[in-house]
Design a protein around this motif. Structure first.
Motif, mmCIF file in Angstrom:
data_model
loop_
_atom_site.group_PDB
_atom_site.id
_atom_site.type_symbol
_atom_site.label_atom_id
_atom_site.label_comp_id
_atom_site.label_asym_id
_atom_site.label_seq_id
_atom_site.Cartn_x
_atom_site.Cartn_y
_atom_site.Cartn_z
ATOM 1 N N ALA A 641 1.016 -1.452 0.170
ATOM 2 C CA ALA A 641 -0.160 -0.169 -0.063
ATOM 3 C C ALA A 641 0.895 1.395 0.258
ATOM 4 C CB ALA A 641 -0.814 -0.139 1.328
ATOM 5 N N VAL A 642 2.424 0.904 0.702
ATOM 6 C CA VAL A 642 2.883 2.465 0.630
ATOM 7 C C VAL A 642 3.380 2.269 -0.708
ATOM 8 C CG1 VAL A 642 4.711 3.548 1.402
ATOM 9 C CG2 VAL A 642 3.341 1.709 3.239
ATOM 10 N N LEU A 643 4.003 1.498 -0.860
ATOM 11 C CA LEU A 643 4.725 1.668 -2.325
ATOM 12 C C LEU A 643 3.631 1.973 -3.503
ATOM 13 C CD1 LEU A 643 6.851 -1.475 -3.112
ATOM 14 C CD2 LEU A 643 6.975 1.326 -1.834
ATOM 15 N N ARG A 644 2.344 1.629 -3.494
ATOM 16 C CA ARG A 644 1.606 2.635 -4.364
ATOM 17 C C ARG A 644 1.091 3.750 -4.216
ATOM 18 N NH1 ARG A 644 -1.113 -2.847 -3.194
ATOM 19 N NH2 ARG A 644 -2.474 -1.293 -1.460
ATOM 20 N N SER A 645 1.315 4.138 -2.948
ATOM 21 C CA SER A 645 1.228 5.501 -2.769
ATOM 22 C C SER A 645 2.077 6.278 -3.072
ATOM 23 C CB SER A 645 0.935 5.552 -1.263
ATOM 24 O OG SER A 645 2.075 6.174 -0.278
ATOM 25 N N LEU A 646 3.303 5.877 -3.480
ATOM 26 C CA LEU A 646 4.397 6.660 -4.494
ATOM 27 C C LEU A 646 4.236 6.369 -5.563
ATOM 28 C CD1 LEU A 646 6.559 5.197 -1.712
ATOM 29 C CD2 LEU A 646 5.525 6.805 -1.417
ATOM 30 N N TYR A 647 3.380 6.279 -6.550
ATOM 31 C CA TYR A 647 3.466 5.880 -8.345
ATOM 32 C C TYR A 647 2.015 6.600 -8.653
ATOM 33 C CZ TYR A 647 2.645 1.330 -8.192
ATOM 34 O OH TYR A 647 2.247 -0.129 -7.604
ATOM 35 N N PRO A 648 1.629 6.713 -9.596
ATOM 36 C CA PRO A 648 0.047 7.194 -10.224
ATOM 37 C C PRO A 648 -0.389 5.820 -10.383
ATOM 38 C CG PRO A 648 2.031 8.534 -11.383
ATOM 39 C CD PRO A 648 2.122 7.917 -10.652
ATOM 40 N N LYS A 649 -1.721 5.299 -9.812
ATOM 41 C CA LYS A 649 -1.956 4.074 -10.229
ATOM 42 C C LYS A 649 -2.094 4.111 -11.567
ATOM 43 C CE LYS A 649 -5.981 1.573 -8.851
ATOM 44 N NZ LYS A 649 -7.542 1.737 -8.812
ATOM 45 N N GLU A 650 -3.025 4.615 -12.513
ATOM 46 C CA GLU A 650 -2.856 4.464 -14.110
ATOM 47 C C GLU A 650 -1.878 4.630 -15.280
ATOM 48 O OE1 GLU A 650 -5.827 2.404 -15.024
ATOM 49 O OE2 GLU A 650 -6.864 3.095 -13.086
ATOM 50 N N ALA A 651 -1.638 3.807 -16.240
ATOM 51 C CA ALA A 651 -0.609 4.215 -16.884
ATOM 52 C C ALA A 651 -1.380 6.147 -17.842
ATOM 53 C CB ALA A 651 -1.366 3.561 -18.310
ATOM 54 N N TYR A 652 -0.240 6.396 -18.034
ATOM 55 C CA TYR A 652 0.507 7.888 -18.198
ATOM 56 C C TYR A 652 1.115 7.815 -19.444
ATOM 57 C CZ TYR A 652 3.548 7.819 -15.385
ATOM 58 O OH TYR A 652 5.122 8.338 -14.124
ATOM 59 N N VAL A 653 0.964 8.891 -19.953
ATOM 60 C CA VAL A 653 2.431 8.640 -21.246
ATOM 61 C C VAL A 653 3.020 10.229 -20.821
ATOM 62 C CG1 VAL A 653 0.362 9.503 -23.292
ATOM 63 C CG2 VAL A 653 2.993 9.494 -23.957
ATOM 64 N N GLU A 654 3.552 10.935 -21.063
ATOM 65 C CA GLU A 654 4.336 12.009 -20.923
ATOM 66 C C GLU A 654 4.948 12.630 -22.333
ATOM 67 O OE1 GLU A 654 6.479 11.424 -16.200
ATOM 68 O OE2 GLU A 654 7.909 11.838 -18.302
ATOM 69 N N VAL A 655 4.584 13.551 -22.270
ATOM 70 C CA VAL A 655 4.491 14.722 -23.544
ATOM 71 C C VAL A 655 4.879 15.827 -23.543
ATOM 72 C CG1 VAL A 655 3.244 14.958 -26.125
ATOM 73 C CG2 VAL A 655 2.245 13.648 -24.927
ATOM 74 N N HIS A 656 5.641 16.705 -24.310
ATOM 75 C CA HIS A 656 6.148 17.857 -24.435
ATOM 76 C C HIS A 656 4.832 19.007 -24.881
ATOM 77 C CE1 HIS A 656 8.419 21.703 -25.107
ATOM 78 N NE2 HIS A 656 8.823 21.018 -24.757
ATOM 79 N N PRO A 657 5.025 19.546 -23.927
ATOM 80 C CA PRO A 657 3.626 20.964 -23.951
ATOM 81 C C PRO A 657 3.560 21.776 -24.462
ATOM 82 C CG PRO A 657 5.336 21.597 -22.131
ATOM 83 C CD PRO A 657 5.347 20.277 -22.985
ATOM 84 N N ASP A 658 4.716 21.958 -25.946
ATOM 85 C CA ASP A 658 4.384 22.178 -27.373
ATOM 86 C C ASP A 658 3.599 21.023 -28.763
ATOM 87 O OD1 ASP A 658 5.514 24.375 -26.004
ATOM 88 O OD2 ASP A 658 7.142 23.990 -27.782
ATOM 89 N N SER A 659 3.866 19.873 -28.223
ATOM 90 C CA SER A 659 2.937 18.985 -28.669
ATOM 91 C C SER A 659 1.860 19.042 -28.253
ATOM 92 C CB SER A 659 3.697 17.184 -28.452
ATOM 93 O OG SER A 659 5.846 17.647 -28.742
ATOM 94 N N LEU A 660 1.584 18.760 -27.716
ATOM 95 C CA LEU A 660 0.359 19.061 -26.659
ATOM 96 C C LEU A 660 -1.213 19.647 -27.371
ATOM 97 C CD1 LEU A 660 0.096 17.561 -22.667
ATOM 98 C CD2 LEU A 660 -0.562 16.562 -25.046
ATOM 99 N N CYS A 661 0.135 21.436 -26.727
ATOM 100 C CA CYS A 661 -0.780 22.133 -27.224
ATOM 101 C C CYS A 661 -0.927 21.976 -29.102
ATOM 102 C CB CYS A 661 0.082 23.862 -27.300
ATOM 103 S SG CYS A 661 -0.917 24.518 -27.559
ATOM 104 N N ARG A 662 -0.265 21.336 -30.230
ATOM 105 C CA ARG A 662 -0.218 20.993 -31.610
ATOM 106 C C ARG A 662 -1.519 20.639 -31.632
ATOM 107 N NH1 ARG A 662 4.674 19.233 -33.056
ATOM 108 N NH2 ARG A 662 5.216 20.505 -32.276
ATOM 109 N N LEU A 663 -1.577 19.350 -30.834
ATOM 110 C CA LEU A 663 -2.779 18.466 -30.414
ATOM 111 C C LEU A 663 -4.017 19.062 -30.699
ATOM 112 C CD1 LEU A 663 -0.531 15.561 -29.556
ATOM 113 C CD2 LEU A 663 -1.675 15.536 -32.537
ATOM 114 N N GLY A 664 -3.907 20.213 -29.831
ATOM 115 C CA GLY A 664 -4.997 20.730 -28.947
ATOM 116 C C GLY A 664 -5.392 19.497 -27.896
ATOM 117 N N VAL A 665 -4.481 18.910 -26.989
ATOM 118 C CA VAL A 665 -4.515 18.081 -26.055
ATOM 119 C C VAL A 665 -4.390 18.840 -24.821
ATOM 120 C CG1 VAL A 665 -4.695 16.249 -24.348
ATOM 121 C CG2 VAL A 665 -4.801 15.678 -26.583
#
Lengths: 735, 533
Positions: A641-665
């Motif tokens: 339970a301790v380790l679970r509290s130390l990372y995001p539970k669900e999968a995620y993808v890290e993207v550069h903010p400029d790329s996100l902006c271009r995609l409109g996300v």
């Protein structure tokens, strides 16, 4: 209630501990997650482990541990531990609990009938870097010499095969030359494809303790936590590392930074290598890698001026399409500048799993124990004599590698599969395909702590295994240090240590006479000593587990001769066993393990990435460690339970903010990621630590390997997880 | 100690499987290998942490504080695990957390991990809010300790702490939190987090409390400068004056900062509290109506609702048997004052049924009680619960009950018109976070560079209202339309006040229930960067 948290003196040098947790005694055990090999003092009360603290008097971790180490006992208490063997009923298709007797009869019967019908090549074993050395040796010997099967490989193929092959070809033996003290002794440290800060935080501690105000150079496409702690970050394009390293070599030669004497006395092939790298000038490097001439020159100047330069690499190098040559490009740099065999130097592979090093030496998978070769009659003869096994039991052929075994399942050549302590269905690239193939195997036996892993769900036979802390044996860490793990908990239900399962299989397959000597982990340790005798990894000077514990672990080599010399030079006889110097490195005399005792320069023209990015798949997906609290497929780390509290539970993808902006996300929204082999949906996180055009996903989430279908290095057959062309879409567009 | 295996074979025949299963249960390691570690009196780690803790106790006007070197923290989070293990916390319980800030300066991105626990504030919100005096700030060390035996589990400290430090344990029915390992410090040992940091990023120092007050409270209200003096993108330090010192060689002032984009999640619903607020406010409204029109029905209804509301409050407590102590904190805690207030109001409301003249007094006391309710939330410093907005919400609820009571008794449709007006104003105020969110989305679309700045508290609330809470919001608005406009109009047209007026009152009650539910779930707590948890 307030009283419950009151602290009492615990003794054992531990300081204060809550009263109900004050130990009656402590037992020392090496951690079973990563290759750092931290020692943990396990606190015992009423005959069972209740808590632990990192060992203070141990040369590796100096009283520290990462969150995984602190939580090492938690995975043992998980409610989904497998408690009894279970076997799939052919009529209902469901698995039901059976006795060990029935499970073992079925195991031996099914594998034997497959081999009788389709030959010994029709079955395979996929093992692990997470068991003790004694268990690995037993598994490999039992599978090949006892049951007469041929194919086996382990998940170390995914992590350390490249280092193994690179060292073997360059040094004549798979021998990482360093000791952790080198982190503190360097004045220049070069990290390539290593996020040491997150993946090996306890080793990063050693870097920060370096008193020489070192130049820290990090080569990584991402601005990793390690890159942020560096003095120089070279953010190269993904998988352009070979070109960059050749460029560094060319510039070093041009600046006359070559240690000519060392090169002349201890290496071969330098002249041809120098001629080969000449065209890799800064302009070409900049064009092909994105590292500017200024950055390159500054880095080369630091290496040139450094008195003790060390080169370190991890998965960013090992998991590439030309990884062996990339690792060797680093070895070449150490050799040409004479940065090897002295404190603070070396071409140093930082290992992944807690016992990848044990696997590389003794697993009997890619080679016979202690670096021997299946194809050499002399080596087979030695092994048969050392074991007292008939020579006919020792195969004359090499086993298939992991990818060939998986392909073998697809082509129908592999009909039976035994998976031990690894989670192929999550970790192997092309997850959807692997899941399909596991269904296809005629008989799938899975040996694991949990019946709930992605792989175990497909099992026809589940063998419940005891975990770290419920068994004994040794692990070998990154710096060749052999440490002991202890049995501090009773295994739940009918779970058995892997070692005990192998003993029973030996008996049920009629091999009990052959494996009579393999009666306990420590007995097998004595066999390992015999294997090592006269080899570069000679450990004949180690008496046994007690000796290892008393010395804070012992690095190989430590031969009987080393021990005799040590005993002789002692001023007076002491009751304690002989303790070698706690931190030792290889090649101090400049003599390597090749027949002519010279190290080899090895190189090859860089190749473009197969399946590269194009207009349809414009983004490059990088994968790697997410946090220090997660381990590989998260099978064990998700139980705390301790380790679970130390990372995001669900999968995620890290993207550069400029790329996100271009995609409109909007950051935080779900996106669709599609590669040539699969597609997934997950949350996106904006971060400038990835470059525009690149994205990053931690490997711990099952989604990640849906996307990857790696290409392989030609020499190590290690998969390339560090480059996958993908496209990224907002969900609105996708639907 | 004799080591035997607890394994019992199923039959008399001891097979090799029995032998192996039996061996598996023997902890041979304990017997053979534990002895040599030997006893040590002082902690073995002491030499390593000796320089990380003060040698002497704080002087007068000083206190202990966590001192965090952000540049040394590598984000390994060993401090969280070590705190858990060395303090013997419950399985799911953690007292420390690690989030991060990302700063971008030029092309260089930098992720700065922020390890955080209790800030042992100079003016602790938890202590000030606690109705049962379950917190004490140590005179000498300044450590803010939670007295677990006193706690009644009202969770109010979770709201008054600007940093979400106290953690409520369902299993125990109380709150617990970091005590800076005061027992260790008292004996010259370092707190668990200090001991376990591989990079020596956390130390304990002494700080002057007046210097903290000067730093965080001298300016006029919350300014970015004051916030950055503590830590960028953290709650206003003026609220509780935290003692933790964050250090970094990297200035954050001119940099673009990307706080991590956590999915915005609804907050705790605190259903018993929502019911308590709603029913007591209805009660006060009807009490006023009863005082004005002398209707016994209004007064009976008022008493019934008021009592139901208070009973509901008990269900909020983890340790309801300790509830009798709830008045003890009256000197500082608005929660205690609310308890005392309603403790007076209910008997008066009951008395008004016997002596109708008392109704006026009861109504007056009721209005003061609602003020204490407003303050309970306004002092938490959360933007969504600001004094103005909360006062408007609560008193509007009182007014609605009053209008409905008057309308149904007097049949004067002017009261219905007034109710509609009140509802309208209320809705405009409630929807301001939604407007903030919409303007944020617009500005993001307009921007060409795409700086993904983080959302403010109110914008996060707006995002919640537009996403996962959208349905509740729709019911709120829909039932307000029917209860405030459509049904009263029908009553006016048909003249059937009993049918349409009654429906309108029920609809308004439903609408208000949705509003009060949103009041709790849509609030965005003030937290340290990254949330971490």
């Amino acid at each position: 209630m307030t009283q419950e948290l009151a602290l009492n003196d615990a003794g054992f040098g531990l300081g204060k501990i809550p009263a109900r947790l004050v130990p009656q005694t402590t037992v020392r055990s090496v951690c079973g997650f990563c290759s750092t090999g931290c020692s943990l003092d396990v606190h015992m009360r009423d005959g069972a482990a209740v808590n632990l603290t990192p060992s203070v008097q141990y040369p590796v971790n100096l009283g520290m541990a990462c969150p995984k180490g602190w939580e090492a006992l938690a995975p043992l208490d998980a409610p989904d531990r497998a408690l009894a063997p279970s076997l799939r009923d052919r009529t209902t298709g469901l698995r039901r609990d059976v006795s060990w007797d029935e499970a073992l009869r079925s195991f031996v019967g099914r594998f034997r009938s497959l081999m009788e019908e389709h030959g010994p090549e029709s079955v395979a074993m996929l093992s692990t870097g997470q068991m003790t050395t004694e268990e690995m040796a037993f598994a490999g010997a039992l599978w090949k010499f006892g049951l007469g099967a041929l194919h086996c490989d382990s998940n170390t193929r995914q992590c350390m095969a490249t280092s193994h092959v690179a060292y073997k070809q360059s040094f004549g033996f798979d021998a990482p030359p360093y000791t952790y003290a080198d982190f503190e002794a360097s004045d220049v440290l070069v990290f390539v494809g290593s996020n040491l800060c997150i993946a090996h935080p306890i080793l990063w501690q050693r870097v920060l303790r370096n008193p020489h105000r070192p130049e820290i150079i990090v080569v990584d496409p991402r601005r990793t936590e390690t890159a942020m702690g560096a003095t120089q970050h070279l953010p190269l394009r993904p998988k352009s590392d070979l070109t960059l390293l050749y460029g560094i070599a060319a510039l070093l030669i041009q600046l006359e930074a070559v240690n000519a004497r060392f090169v002349a006395e201890h290496t071969t092939g330098f002249e041809d290598f120098a001629a080969f790298v000449k065209p890799f000038d800064p302009a070409r490097v900049e064009a092909e890698t994105g590292v500017t001439a200024t950055q390159l020159i500054r880095c080369v100047e630091s290496i040139r001026r450094g008195k003790a330069v060390s080169f370190w690499w991890t998965m960013g190098v090992n998991q590439g399409h030309e990884s062996t040559r990339t690792a060797q490009a680093l070895i070449n740099l150490a050799l040409m500048t004479g940065n090897i065999g002295r404190p603070g130097t070396g071409a140093n592979s930082v290992t992944g799993q807690c016992n990848a090093m044990g696997s590389r030496l003794f697993a009997n998978a890619t080679g016979l124990p202690a670096g021997r070769d299946f194809l050499k009659t002399q080596d087979r003869l030695e092994v048969s004599q050392l074991l007292g096994f008939p020579l006919s039991r020792i195969p004359e052929r090499n086993s298939w590698a992991y990818d060939q075994i998986v392909d073998g399942v697809e082509s129908g050549k592999i009909k039976g599969l035994w998976v031990i302590a690894t989670n192929t269905a999550h970790s192997w690239g092309g997850r959807d395909r692997v899941a399909r193939l596991l269904q296809k195997v005629e008989f799938l036996a899975v040996q694991d702590l949990y019946g709930t892993t992605d792989t175990a769900r497909h099992a026809d036979l589940l063998l419940p295994a005891a975990g770290w802390g419920e068994k004994e044996g040794t692990l070998i860490n990154s710096e060749r240090r052999i440490g002991v793990v202890r049995r501090v908990r009773r295994a739940p239900g009918q779970a058995l240590s892997d070692f005990n399962i192998f003993r029973l299989i030996a008996e049920y397959s009629g091999n009990d006479e052959l494996f009579r000597e393999w009666s306990s982990p420590e007995a097998v340790f004595q066999i390992l000593k015999r294997f090592s005798s006269g080899r570069p990894c000679d450990i004949t000077g180690i008496e046994g587990y007690r000796h290892l514990e008393a010395c804070g672990g012992i690095q190989w080599p430590f031969s009987a001769l080393d021990r005799a010399v040590l005993m002789e030079h002692r001023a007076m006889p002491l009751p304690e066993p002989a303790a070698p110097i706690p931190e030792r490195r290889l090649f101090e005399n400049g003599r390597f393990f090749t027949p002519d005792q010279r190290a080899r320069f090895l190189w090859e023209t860089p190749r473009p990435v197969p399946h590269g990015a194009d207009s349809e798949y414009p983004f490059i997906l990088l994968t790697g460690r997410g946090t220090s609290a997660q381990w590989h497929t998260n099978t064990r780390t998700e139980k705390s339970a301790v380790l679970r509290s130390l990372y995001p539970k669900e999968a995620y993808v890290e993207v550069h903010p400029d790329s996100l902006c271009r995609l409109g996300v909007t950051p935080g929204d779900e996106v669709e990621v599609q590669s040539r082999w699969g597609k997934i949906r997950c949350r996106c996180v904006a971060t400038a630590t990835v470059q525009p055009g690149q994205i990053f996903m931690p490997m711990h989430y099952a989604e990640t390997n849906v996307l990857t279908r790696p290409d392989y290095d030609a020499y190590s057959r290690q998969p390339s997880y560090k480059y996958c062309a993908v496209q990224l879409r907002p969900i609105a567009d996708a639907s | 100690m004799k080591v035997t295996s607890p394994y019992k074979p199923a039959s008399d025949v001891f097979t090799s499987i029995d032998r192996v299963l039996s061996e598996q249960q023997v902890l041979s390691a304990v017997e053979r290998f534990s002895a040599w570690h030997g006893p040590h009196h002082r902690p073995l780690l002491e030499p390593r942490y000796r320089s990380l803790i003060p040698l002497t106790a704080p002087a007068k006007g000083e206190q202990y504080a966590f001192d965090v070197d952000l540049d040394k923290c590598s984000g390994c989070k060993a401090c969280v695990s070590a705190c858990h293990s060395l303090n013997g916390l419950d399985e799911e319980e953690t007292w420390r957390s690690v989030g991060f800030l990302e700063t971008v300066s030029g092309d260089e991105a930098r992720r700065q991990f922020v390890t955080t626990a209790c800030h042992h504030c100079a003016d602790p919100g938890c202590l000030n809010g606690c109705p049962v005096l379950a917190y004490e700030k140590d005179d000498i060390t300044g450590i803010v300790r939670h007295l677990d035996d006193q706690c009644m589990g009202c969770s109010y400290c979770l709201m008054t702490c600007a940093y979400e430090v106290p953690r409520y344990s369902k299993k125990r029915g109380i709150v617990r939190k970091c005590d800076m390992c005061h027992g260790r410090l008292a004996d010259g040992e370092a707190p668990a987090c200090v001991q376990s940091c591989p990079n020596e990023a956390i130390r304990i120092t002494t700080v002057r409390q007046d210097a903290l007050l000067e730093r965080y409270r001298s300016g006029a209200g919350r300014s970015e400068e004051t916030v950055n003096a503590f830590l960028a993108h953290s709650p206003d330090p003026g609220i509780t004056v935290p003692s933790t010192q964050y250090r970094s060689a990297w200035p954050t002032a001119d940099q673009r900062t990307l706080p991590p984009q956590e999915t915005v999640k609804p907050a705790e619903p605190h259903t018993p509290l929502a019911i308590l607020l709603l029913l007591t406010q209805f009660s006060v409204g009807l009490q006023i109506a009863g005082a004005l029109n002398g209707s016994r029905e209004c007064l009976e209804m008022s008493l019934a609702l008021g009592m139901l509301g208070l009973i509901s409050g008990f269900f909020h407590l983890g340790q309801p048997r300790r509830a009798w102590r709830a008045f003890l904190g009256w000197r500082r805690s608005w929660f205690s004052r609310e308890v005392i207030g309603f403790g007076l109001y209910i008997p008066l409301a009951a008395l008004s049924l016997v002596i109708p003249k008392v109704a006026g007094l009861a109504a007056g006391v009721g209005m003061v009680c609602v003020a204490t309710s407003v303050m309970v939330y306004a002092v938490t410093g959360r933007r969504f619960w600001s004094l103005g907005a909360t006062a408007l919400r609560f008193y509007a609820t009182v007014s609605l009950a009053l209008c409905m009571g008057m309308w149904l008794v007097s049949a004067s449709h002017l009261w219905a018109l007034l109710a509609a007006l009140v509802l309208g104003v209320k809705l405009v105020v409630e929807l301001s976070p939604v407007r903030a969110m919409i303007s944020l989305t617009r500005s993001q679309e307009d921007s060409t560079k795409g700086t993904a700045t983080g959302m403010s508290e109110l914008q996060r609330t707006g995002r919640l209202l537009l996403s996962s809470l959208q349905r509740v919001l729709l019911v709120r608005c829909g039932s307000a339309l029917f209860g405030g406009m459509a049904f009263p109009a029908m009553a006016l047209l048909t003249g059937e006040l009993n049918v349409w007026g009654g429906s309108a009152a029920l609809c308004v009650a439903l609408s208000e229930a949705c509003e009060r539910s949103l009041f709790f779930v849509a609030v965005s707590p003030t937290t340290m960067p990254g949330g971490g948890r």
